[in-house]
Scaffold this active site. Structure first.
Site, PDB file in Angstrom:
ATOM      1  N   ALA A  60      88.219  58.036 111.371  1.00  0.00           N
ATOM      2  CA  ALA A  60      88.504  56.917 112.282  1.00  0.00           C
ATOM      3  C   ALA A  60      89.865  56.346 111.916  1.00  0.00           C
ATOM      4  O   ALA A  60      90.363  56.572 110.809  1.00  0.00           O
ATOM      5  CB  ALA A  60      87.425  55.849 112.099  1.00  0.00           C
ATOM      6  N   GLY A  99      85.055  60.286 110.114  1.00  0.00           N
ATOM      7  CA  GLY A  99      84.741  60.480 111.528  1.00  0.00           C
ATOM      8  C   GLY A  99      85.170  61.849 112.031  1.00  0.00           C
ATOM      9  O   GLY A  99      84.571  62.382 112.974  1.00  0.00           O
ATOM     10  N   GLU A 102      82.445  64.079 111.062  1.00  0.00           N
ATOM     11  CA  GLU A 102      81.285  63.749 111.904  1.00  0.00           C
ATOM     12  C   GLU A 102      81.450  64.334 113.309  1.00  0.00           C
ATOM     13  O   GLU A 102      80.471  64.784 113.914  1.00  0.00           O
ATOM     14  CB  GLU A 102      81.105  62.226 111.987  1.00  0.00           C
ATOM     15  CG  GLU A 102      80.664  61.623 110.663  1.00  0.00           C
ATOM     16  CD  GLU A 102      80.643  60.107 110.724  1.00  0.00           C
ATOM     17  OE1 GLU A 102      81.731  59.505 110.781  1.00  0.00           O
ATOM     18  OE2 GLU A 102      79.544  59.537 110.736  1.00  0.00           O
ATOM     19  N   GLU A 122      84.014  57.778 103.504  1.00  0.00           N
ATOM     20  CA  GLU A 122      83.886  56.382 103.959  1.00  0.00           C
ATOM     21  C   GLU A 122      83.546  55.433 102.812  1.00  0.00           C
ATOM     22  O   GLU A 122      84.020  54.297 102.764  1.00  0.00           O
ATOM     23  CB  GLU A 122      82.801  56.262 105.043  1.00  0.00           C
ATOM     24  CG  GLU A 122      83.218  56.777 106.411  1.00  0.00           C
ATOM     25  CD  GLU A 122      82.950  58.261 106.604  1.00  0.00           C
ATOM     26  OE1 GLU A 122      82.774  58.973 105.595  1.00  0.00           O
ATOM     27  OE2 GLU A 122      82.921  58.694 107.778  1.00  0.00           O
TER      28      GLU A 122
HETATM   29  N1  3HC Z   1      93.519  56.020 109.716  1.00  0.00           N
HETATM   30  C1  3HC Z   1      94.762  55.533 109.849  1.00  0.00           C
HETATM   31  N2  3HC Z   1      95.819  55.955 109.122  1.00  0.00           N
HETATM   32  C2  3HC Z   1      95.575  56.929 108.223  1.00  0.00           C
HETATM   33  C3  3HC Z   1      94.302  57.487 108.021  1.00  0.00           C
HETATM   34  C4  3HC Z   1      93.234  57.003 108.822  1.00  0.00           C
HETATM   35  N3  3HC Z   1      92.014  57.491 108.730  1.00  0.00           N
HETATM   36  N4  3HC Z   1      94.391  58.420 107.060  1.00  0.00           N
HETATM   37  C5  3HC Z   1      95.675  58.450 106.667  1.00  0.00           C
HETATM   38  N5  3HC Z   1      96.389  57.547 107.368  1.00  0.00           N
HETATM   39  C6  3HC Z   1      97.830  57.298 107.275  1.00  0.00           C
HETATM   40  C7  3HC Z   1      98.240  56.745 105.924  1.00  0.00           C
HETATM   41  O1  3HC Z   1      98.106  55.357 105.867  1.00  0.00           O
HETATM   42  C8  3HC Z   1      99.681  57.195 105.839  1.00  0.00           C
HETATM   43  O2  3HC Z   1     100.429  56.324 106.615  1.00  0.00           O
HETATM   44  P1  3HC Z   1     101.906  55.902 106.169  1.00  0.00           P
HETATM   45  O3  3HC Z   1     102.681  57.195 106.101  1.00  0.00           O
HETATM   46  O4  3HC Z   1     102.356  54.960 107.207  1.00  0.00           O
HETATM   47  O5  3HC Z   1     101.754  55.283 104.810  1.00  0.00           O
HETATM   48  C9  3HC Z   1      99.674  58.544 106.558  1.00  0.00           C
HETATM   49  O6  3HC Z   1      98.490  58.538 107.361  1.00  0.00           O
HETATM   50  C10 3HC Z   1      99.610  59.741 105.632  1.00  0.00           C
HETATM   51  O7  3HC Z   1      98.547  59.538 104.717  1.00  0.00           O
HETATM   52  P2  3HC Z   1      98.668  59.998 103.189  1.00  0.00           P
HETATM   53  O8  3HC Z   1      99.945  59.482 102.605  1.00  0.00           O
HETATM   54  O9  3HC Z   1      97.400  59.623 102.525  1.00  0.00           O
HETATM   55  O10 3HC Z   1      98.800  61.578 103.369  1.00  0.00           O
HETATM   56  P3  3HC Z   1      98.220  62.751 102.491  1.00  0.00           P
HETATM   57  O11 3HC Z   1      98.702  64.007 103.113  1.00  0.00           O
HETATM   58  O12 3HC Z   1      98.496  62.496 101.052  1.00  0.00           O
HETATM   59  O13 3HC Z   1      96.631  62.675 102.666  1.00  0.00           O
HETATM   60  C11 3HC Z   1      94.567  62.493 103.854  1.00  0.00           C
HETATM   61  C12 3HC Z   1      96.046  62.929 103.896  1.00  0.00           C
HETATM   62  C13 3HC Z   1      93.792  63.351 102.879  1.00  0.00           C
HETATM   63  C14 3HC Z   1      94.006  62.662 105.237  1.00  0.00           C
HETATM   64  C15 3HC Z   1      94.498  61.013 103.408  1.00  0.00           C
HETATM   65  O14 3HC Z   1      95.386  60.250 104.191  1.00  0.00           O
HETATM   66  C16 3HC Z   1      93.144  60.370 103.509  1.00  0.00           C
HETATM   67  O15 3HC Z   1      92.326  60.560 102.639  1.00  0.00           O
HETATM   68  N6  3HC Z   1      92.936  59.574 104.576  1.00  0.00           N
HETATM   69  C17 3HC Z   1      91.750  58.777 104.718  1.00  0.00           C
HETATM   70  C18 3HC Z   1      90.557  59.581 105.094  1.00  0.00           C
HETATM   71  C19 3HC Z   1      89.364  58.680 105.283  1.00  0.00           C
HETATM   72  O16 3HC Z   1      89.054  57.856 104.461  1.00  0.00           O
HETATM   73  N7  3HC Z   1      88.674  58.856 106.404  1.00  0.00           N
HETATM   74  C20 3HC Z   1      87.522  58.069 106.721  1.00  0.00           C
HETATM   75  C21 3HC Z   1      87.920  56.941 107.609  1.00  0.00           C
HETATM   76  S1  3HC Z   1      86.565  55.864 107.968  1.00  0.00           S
HETATM   77  C22 3HC Z   1      85.701  56.680 109.172  1.00  0.00           C
HETATM   78  O17 3HC Z   1      86.037  57.766 109.547  1.00  0.00           O
HETATM   79  C23 3HC Z   1      84.532  55.938 109.738  1.00  0.00           C
HETATM   80  C24 3HC Z   1      83.647  56.800 110.545  1.00  0.00           C
HETATM   81  O18 3HC Z   1      82.557  57.218 109.791  1.00  0.00           O
HETATM   82  C25 3HC Z   1      83.147  56.083 111.729  1.00  0.00           C
END
Ligand code: 3HC
Ligand code: NAI
Length: 699
Positions: A60, A99, A102, A122
């Protein structure tokens, strides 16, 4: 165009293109729903979902949390995909996370590149999978494996995912082409849509007692955190309820999490970590120097761990010590540490050997002639450091970066012992350096932008979270720690026992209490450091007399079997020692302190407010660039609970006006200058500003 739909003969391809990580923002969700409608109505026989760029969907859009939810929601998108009446195949590269994973679970088949991985992280954001993950994953891989994935948040690679039945096919090569071939195979076989929602979880696979014991384990592993416990409840619901009801149950718990302070704190840390390496004022035209080989001076506790950090990232290291004996000891410890990783299954023997082979020992400074960056980690003495740096100045090539791992010493003074202060920087690692993620990058007066940019890039390359700090005694983290450690000593002499202080801070969520930390690190370290200081520099004797008295009794901490506690020689279990309580009472008598009972609340407040007040001073002086940087330092270097967002975020949650009132009260009660409220805190309260509103001296 965030989402496109294309018909290619008998296949439909839904393509998502939302850089950088294809997060499921509102436009993407809407685009997928539109594409699903097109796919349902055309003559295609199967649909492939694929992403542009470096990764499949990373989840998400975290920026949307905390704002009003806009339709279509992700559960609605997933339901639409799952209900398509022709096979839908998710084609995964990079990482399918949260997400994104998912969504893939709502597709009927999943294929991936062998380099891909999937996960539900998450929980690391104080959330639970809120788009069907808690209901679909246990149906697919069983309760235990699903719970483990969701409560740890750890990714699994494509091979593991294939073995678990999460993926149906893995391949190397061009993702879209391979996925389309796979889809055509499925059409030829007459494969039908295959919905996970229709699978059932065997009722005997995880009984009530198993859930209870899992909850108990989580209480220890994820102490104080709400989301992991809610994940267990959702999985229990998956077993006990029809799919649709289970989904509704999950969604309501998810919304509770989204609104929680814990999730707000963890999301703050997520973004703060990513912002920390950015240095305003250093523009993109500054190119980091190329770093291919590292030198490290001092093969002790820190030097060895730092060497491992680089070797773990595939970067060759020359590790130098002043004596053959010191070097051998250091190299042997590195070998032992890699051995432990192998025995725990974290590394294969081959990987460990490869990493060890990247570390070459040396006692001759001439061996450092070709390194691109050298990190000094010798004894904490200005004389020794100055000698080392002037020697490095002689032997290192022009353009090599000369870094110091000093904890407290003046990096300007160290730089002045070379003819190239622009190339000198502090790289302050934390112990154990191969494990701890924090790296304070200390910019001295003359350090060039290019050197700072190189340090930041290198820190990221080896998996650390680099944070910029200015020069002062203790930089960001240790400067604040002094204030915190002082409160632990004062609370003790005023009436609290070590166990009370430690348990108050553990209950708050700290990884360890301050006195247990002291015992682990060794009380002799602080004692020796104090010996080098004048009485004035040492400050109020009540803030170190107990520690000194314990060291003088030979109670050096865990390594001596006794410190603030006594330790069982076999199990290392700690217990309260009446001898320590006698020492405390004796010191109180000596300094005329009237002991009294301290409430848990007072102990907690004094420790936290001491950190916060110093944090504001550090920010005001420009020693830290941003409040979020201080939070990152405390979470990654000092065991501050991430789910409380770090000391500065926590101050904001408590309300700066309340924090100021409490600090003012402590100042009035004690008259101690360190309780004088920080100027910046007063200014923000007076102007009714938040920390987010404030742009500091570097901003
Ligand atoms: N939403 C919004 N922005 C995101 C994002 C997300 N899910 N994931 C990464 N970004 C952004 C970062 O903030 C960063 O932005 P910036 O350049 O402006 O600082 C950019 O994307 C690149 O991210 P990273 O520097 O972390 O890049 P990497 O290549 O090192 O890593 C990644 C990539 C492994 C995808 C890592 O970004 C990550 O782990 N992201 C989060 C994943 C996550 O936690 N997902 C779950 C979200 S909650 C959800 O999905 C709820 C659902 O169940 C309903
Ligand atoms: P240590 O005592 O374990 O190791 C120091 C090593 O340096 C020894 O192996 C010694 O033989 C070697 N050495 C001494 N003088 C030398 C010289 N002139 N040339 C080459 N080698 C020399 O010390 P530790 O704990 O590793 O600390 C090193 C530095 O790291 C200190 O500045 C310390 O403040 C800092 N630091 C320590 C942390 C810790 O938790 N131990 C955390 C962060 C920083």
């Amino acid at each position: 165009m965030l989402v496109s739909y294309q018909q290619l003969d008998d296949l439909g391809v839904i393509r998502i293109d939302n850089p950088p990580v294809n997060a499921l923002s509102q436009g993407v969700r809407e685009g997928i729903c539109d594409a699903v409608k097109l796919a349902q109505g055309d003559g295609t026989k199967a649909i492939v979902v694929v992403c542009e760029g470096r990764t499949f969907i990373a989840g998400a859009d975290i920026n949307e949390f905390g704002k009003p939810m806009q339709e279509p929601t992700l559960p609605q998108v997933n339901a639409a995909l799952e209900s398509l009446t022709k096979p839908v195949i998710a084609a995964i590269h990079g990482t399918a996370l949260g997400g994104g994973f998912e969504l893939a679970l709502s597709c009927h088949y999943r294929c991936a590149l062998t380099s891909a991985s999937v996960g539900l992280p998450e929980v690391t954001l104080g959330l639970l999978p809120g788009a069907g993950g808690t209901q679909r994953l246990p149906r697919l891989i069983g309760v235990k494996a699903a719970l483990d994935m969701m409560t740890t948040g750890k990714k699994i690679n494509a091979t593991e995912a294939l073995d678990l039945g999460v993926l149906d096919r893995v391949f190397d090569g061009d993702l879209t082409r391979c996925a389309m071939e796979y889809a055509r195979e499925l059409i030829t076989e007459g494969a039908r849509p295959r919905q996970i929602r229709d699978l059932s979880i065997p009722n005997d696979s995880f009984d009530k007692d198993s859930f209870e014991s899992y909850r108990g384990q989580l209480n220890k592993r994820k102490r104080g955190q709400e989301a992991p416990q809610k994940i267990v409840s959702c999985v229990e619901a998956a077993m006990g309820m029809p799919f649709k009801e289970g989904l509704a149950f999950e969604r309501s718990r998810f919304m509770e999490c989204v609104k929680s302070e814990q999730s707000a704190a963890l999301r703050h840390i997520f973004f703060a970590e990513r912002q920390a390496p950015r240095v305003p004022g250093i523009d993109k035209s500054v190119t980091p120097r190329v770093v291919q080989r590292i030198g490290i001076i001092g093969a002790g506790t820190m030097g060895g761990g730092i060497a491992m950090s680089f070797a773990n990232a595939g970067i060759p290291v020359t590790l130098l010590d002043s004596s053959e004996e010191g070097l051998e000891k250091g190299i042997a410890l590195i070998g032992k540490n890699y051995g432990v990783s192998v025995s725990k299954g974290k590394l294969s023997e081959h990987q460990a050997m490869e990493r060890e082979a990247l570390i070459t020992g040396a006692v001759d400074y001439g061996k450092l002639a070709d390194v691109d960056l050298v990190i000094e980690a010798v004894f904490e003495s200005m004389d020794v450091k100055r000698q080392v740096f002037s020697r490095l100045d002689e032997v290192c090539k022009q353009g090599a970066i000369l870094a110091t791992n000093t904890s407290y010493l003046d990096v300007n003074e160290i730089a002045a012992s070379t003819s190239r202060p622009q190339d000198v920087v502090g790289l302050h690692f934390f112990s154990p350096a191969n494990v701890m993620r924090l790296l304070e990058v200390v910019k001295a007066e003359s350090t060039s932008d290019e050197v700072v940019a190189t340090a930041m890039a290198l820190g990221k390359r080896i998996g650390k979270v680099p944070v910029l700090a200015g020069v002062c005694y203790g930089f960001i983290g240790n400067r604040m720690l002094r204030q915190y450690a002082r409160e632990a000593q004062l609370c003790m002499i005023e009436g609290a026992e070590p166990a009370q202080i430690d348990s108050v801070l553990m209950n708050f969520g700290m990884a360890m209490g301050p006195l247990s930390v002291g015992d682990l690190a060794g009380l002799d370290i602080g004692y020796k450091a104090r010996q080098a200081l004048t009485e004035k520099q040492k400050g109020d004797p009540r803030s170190y007399c107990i520690a000194d008295a314990l060291v003088e009794l030979g109670r050096l901490g865990q390594k001596a079997g006794a410190g603030y506690y006594k330790y069982d020689p076999e199990t290392r279990a700690r217990s309260t020692d009446p001898v320590v309580l006698d020492v405390i009472r004796e010191q109180a008598r000596k300094y005329g302190v009237q002991r009294r009972a301290l409430s848990d609340e007072e102990i907690l407040n004094r420790h936290l407010l001491a950190l916060i007040n110093e944090g504001f001073r550090i920010l005001d002086e420009g020693i830290a660039q941003r409040a979020g940087d201080i939070d990152v330092v405390y979470v990654h270097g000092y065991g501050f609970p991430a789910y409380r967002g770090g000391p500065m975020f926590y101050a904001g949650q408590r309300g700066l006006v309340n924090v100021l009132k409490e600090i003012e009260r402590l100042y009035e009660d004690t008259g101690e200058p360190y309780w004088a409220p920080a100027t910046l805190l007063k200014k923000l309260v007076a102007e009714d500003l938040t920390l987010n509103d404030w742009i500091g001296v570097n901003g």
